[in-house]
Design a protein around this motif. Structure first.
Motif, short mmCIF file in Angstrom:
data_model
loop_
_atom_site.label_atom_id
_atom_site.label_comp_id
_atom_site.label_asym_id
_atom_site.label_seq_id
_atom_site.Cartn_x
_atom_site.Cartn_y
_atom_site.Cartn_z
N VAL A 129 37.73 37.05 43.56
CA VAL A 129 37.28 36.72 42.18
C VAL A 129 39.04 36.51 41.83
O VAL A 129 39.39 35.86 40.89
N ILE A 130 40.25 36.80 42.05
CA ILE A 130 41.69 36.84 41.95
C ILE A 130 41.36 35.15 41.74
O ILE A 130 42.38 34.52 40.95
N GLN A 131 41.09 34.38 42.92
CA GLN A 131 41.24 32.73 42.82
C GLN A 131 40.13 32.45 41.64
O GLN A 131 41.03 31.18 40.71
N LYS A 132 39.51 32.95 41.24
CA LYS A 132 37.80 32.61 40.38
C LYS A 132 38.86 32.86 39.00
O LYS A 132 38.69 31.99 37.52
N LEU A 133 39.65 33.92 38.65
CA LEU A 133 40.32 33.79 37.80
C LEU A 133 41.67 33.62 36.88
O LEU A 133 42.46 33.74 36.72
N GLY A 134 42.24 33.00 38.24
CA GLY A 134 43.66 32.58 38.53
C GLY A 134 44.83 33.87 37.92
O GLY A 134 45.55 33.73 37.17
N VAL A 135 44.98 34.93 38.83
CA VAL A 135 46.12 35.83 38.74
C VAL A 135 46.80 35.75 39.93
O VAL A 135 46.35 35.40 40.89
N LYS A 136 47.37 37.28 39.71
CA LYS A 136 48.17 36.77 40.87
C LYS A 136 47.73 38.44 41.72
O LYS A 136 48.21 38.21 43.13
N GLY A 137 46.77 39.36 41.46
CA GLY A 137 46.72 40.72 42.22
C GLY A 137 45.33 41.44 41.70
O GLY A 137 44.72 40.65 40.88
N ARG A 138 45.17 42.23 42.33
CA ARG A 138 43.86 42.79 42.24
C ARG A 138 43.73 43.46 41.04
O ARG A 138 42.94 43.84 40.28
N ALA A 139 45.66 44.03 40.24
CA ALA A 139 45.90 44.72 38.86
C ALA A 139 45.38 43.79 38.24
O ALA A 139 44.74 43.98 36.96
N GLN A 140 45.95 42.88 38.44
CA GLN A 140 45.67 41.60 36.87
C GLN A 140 44.25 41.19 36.86
O GLN A 140 43.36 41.39 36.08
N ALA A 141 43.64 41.03 38.09
CA ALA A 141 41.57 41.27 38.46
C ALA A 141 41.57 41.68 37.23
O ALA A 141 40.92 40.93 36.73
N ILE A 142 41.52 43.26 37.89
CA ILE A 142 40.91 44.43 37.39
C ILE A 142 41.27 44.89 35.54
O ILE A 142 40.02 44.42 34.57
N VAL A 143 42.29 43.86 35.10
CA VAL A 143 42.56 43.75 33.88
C VAL A 143 42.21 42.78 33.04
O VAL A 143 41.45 42.50 31.90
N GLU A 144 41.50 41.57 33.48
CA GLU A 144 41.75 40.47 33.24
C GLU A 144 39.62 40.59 32.55
O GLU A 144 39.17 40.45 32.16
N LEU A 145 39.07 41.41 33.88
CA LEU A 145 37.99 41.34 33.78
C LEU A 145 37.60 42.72 32.96
O LEU A 145 36.55 42.47 32.53
N LEU A 146 38.32 43.70 33.17
CA LEU A 146 37.96 44.83 31.29
C LEU A 146 38.24 43.60 30.07
O LEU A 146 37.23 43.65 29.72
N ARG A 147 39.18 42.91 30.15
CA ARG A 147 39.14 42.02 29.26
C ARG A 147 38.42 41.44 28.64
O ARG A 147 37.26 41.50 27.09
N LEU A 148 37.59 40.49 29.32
CA LEU A 148 37.01 39.82 30.00
C LEU A 148 35.21 40.33 29.17
O LEU A 148 33.68 39.86 29.32
N GLY A 149 35.09 42.26 29.85
CA GLY A 149 34.41 42.44 29.50
C GLY A 149 32.91 42.60 30.56
O GLY A 149 31.89 43.21 30.46
N GLU A 150 33.84 42.37 32.23
CA GLU A 150 32.82 42.35 33.06
C GLU A 150 32.46 43.51 33.65
O GLU A 150 32.04 43.71 34.02
N LEU A 151 33.45 44.03 33.18
CA LEU A 151 34.20 45.74 33.73
C LEU A 151 33.75 46.72 33.08
O LEU A 151 34.67 46.10 31.74
N SER A 152 34.12 47.84 33.28
CA SER A 152 34.04 48.98 32.27
C SER A 152 34.18 49.95 32.64
O SER A 152 34.20 49.99 33.33
N LEU A 153 34.99 51.03 31.62
CA LEU A 153 36.06 52.01 32.55
C LEU A 153 35.00 53.11 31.85
O LEU A 153 34.40 53.22 31.54
#
Length: 70
Positions: free
Chosen positions: A46-70
């Motif tokens: 997932v980190i590679q797919k998103l082109g981010v640097k770590g778990r935290a950035q991946a979570i932020v990006e997935l939330l921003r994209l609407g892939e995850l919700s809190l």
């Protein structure tokens, strides 16, 4: 529950949903009946797919994209 054009696989979504609940890699592995290595592989993919640097950035990006919700 999965969206049609999701960038996440079903399993990646499950892993990140549990990460959002502050579970450890070991706890996620146990909950999903997979190895810790497999959990780390899903996270890395997932980190590679998103082109981010770590778990935290991946979570932020997935939330921003609407892939995850809190």
């Amino acid at each position: 529950m999965a969206r049609r054009n999701s960038i996440l696989t079903k399993r990646e979504r499950e892993v990140f949903s549990l990460l959002l609940k502050d579970l450890t890699t070991k706890e996620i592995a146990s909950a999903l009946f997979i190895s810790e290595k497999t959990v780390r592989n899903h996270i890395s993919n997932v980190i590679q797919k998103l082109g981010v640097k770590g778990r935290a950035q991946a979570i932020v990006e997935l939330l921003r994209l609407g892939e995850l919700s809190l």
